[in-house]
Design an enzyme around this catalytic site. Sequence first.
Site, short mmCIF file in Angstrom:
data_model
loop_
_atom_site.label_atom_id
_atom_site.label_comp_id
_atom_site.label_asym_id
_atom_site.label_seq_id
_atom_site.Cartn_x
_atom_site.Cartn_y
_atom_site.Cartn_z
N ARG A 39 -2.27 27.25 31.71
CA ARG A 39 -3.16 27.47 30.34
C ARG A 39 -4.52 26.64 30.30
O ARG A 39 -4.29 25.65 31.05
CB ARG A 39 -2.21 26.88 29.15
N ASP A 72 -8.38 18.33 17.74
CA ASP A 72 -7.19 17.28 18.02
C ASP A 72 -6.85 16.66 16.81
O ASP A 72 -7.72 15.89 16.08
CB ASP A 72 -7.71 16.19 19.10
N TYR A 77 -3.07 10.02 11.27
CA TYR A 77 -4.37 10.30 10.82
C TYR A 77 -4.34 10.48 9.38
O TYR A 77 -5.41 10.36 8.59
CB TYR A 77 -5.15 11.30 11.60
N LYS A 107 0.33 14.53 17.62
CA LYS A 107 0.71 13.50 18.45
C LYS A 107 1.94 12.81 17.50
O LYS A 107 2.18 12.93 16.17
CB LYS A 107 -0.12 12.22 18.52
N HIS A 140 2.01 9.24 21.01
CA HIS A 140 0.96 8.70 20.56
C HIS A 140 0.75 7.50 21.43
O HIS A 140 -0.42 6.91 21.85
CB HIS A 140 0.86 8.53 19.26
#
Length: 352
Positions: A39, A72, A77, A107, A140
Amino acid sequence: MLLFRGQILKRALPALFCETAKRVFWRGMNDFAVLNTGRKMPLIGLGTWKSEPGKVKQAVVWALEAGYRHIDCASIYGNEVEVGEALQEMLGPDKPLRREDVFITSKLWNNRHHPEDVEPSLLKTLKDLKLEYLDLYLIHWPYAFQRGDVPFPRKEDGTLLYDDTDYKVTWAAMEKLVEKGLVRSIGLSNFNSRQIDDILSVASIKPTVLQVESHPYLAQVDLLAHCRDRGLVMTAYSPLGSPDRAWKHPDEPVLLQEPAVLSLAEKYKKSPAQIMLRWQTQRGVVTIPKSVTDSRIKENIQVFDFTLEAEEMKSITALDRGWRYIVPMIEVEGKRVPRDAGHPYYPFNDPY
């Protein structure tokens, strides 16, 4: 045309305007890394760490309109719901873009390393992002925090509560996500070379990507070579030195003021940021600069219309000083020390 693992595929499309759903998109030259699954992963993506709620939705919309095809994300977050609102607006039938046009990463956070928590964590991310699958899901950090719903579990004295879950056990649970079709590929973030090899020794599905801090002051030359040898693509976070961090030290070097970079910016009539991003893309490193400013978002992807010379590439790499901007720190007896350095899986005690 044969594509080898980790090989960079350069795809130069004729520049054209495409008007869809009353929006105008500029489609021009773009570059991709090719993962070991075959990919394609766009070499420039929009980073969303530290993107404030209230601003990140617009940033994602602007990025997709500007030609970004890679976003991303991460659950920690705290903004995946808002990112999801932008994706819902932009992707799907009768929308400007198809889902398969955009590469989306998220993540797994440190309190979710227990194998029974891996799939529920992904499903929460998919719900927040309003997606049926991810293109890439990363562990992560290699070390785990205490299991539970608290992202940063702490003792009464404020120190973090850790867990000893082996990342190889977590990896086995990640592999099941691929088998179920919930993610297209899986990878690692903030792992060192020894930990990558540890994963590879047990993996039935190999990691495709290693995401780490990288910029001219932390060139990661040895780690990049290690990844290439093992068929992993490297992604660089904080590629501009993360100048908007809250915990900046007054004495730290400032990448955007580096004379060698400034002179190249003047030569090529580009910004210092564009020079550093171009350096990474020419190395085949995927890069995810964060911005919530429309002009900077556009500027950061305009790095495919010039090429640095071999000696210029070397001069930027030579700026390497092993300088990490992104190390979680705490204060102990008046001194700032790495917060997680005592954990057996802390990655930065090794040379690379």
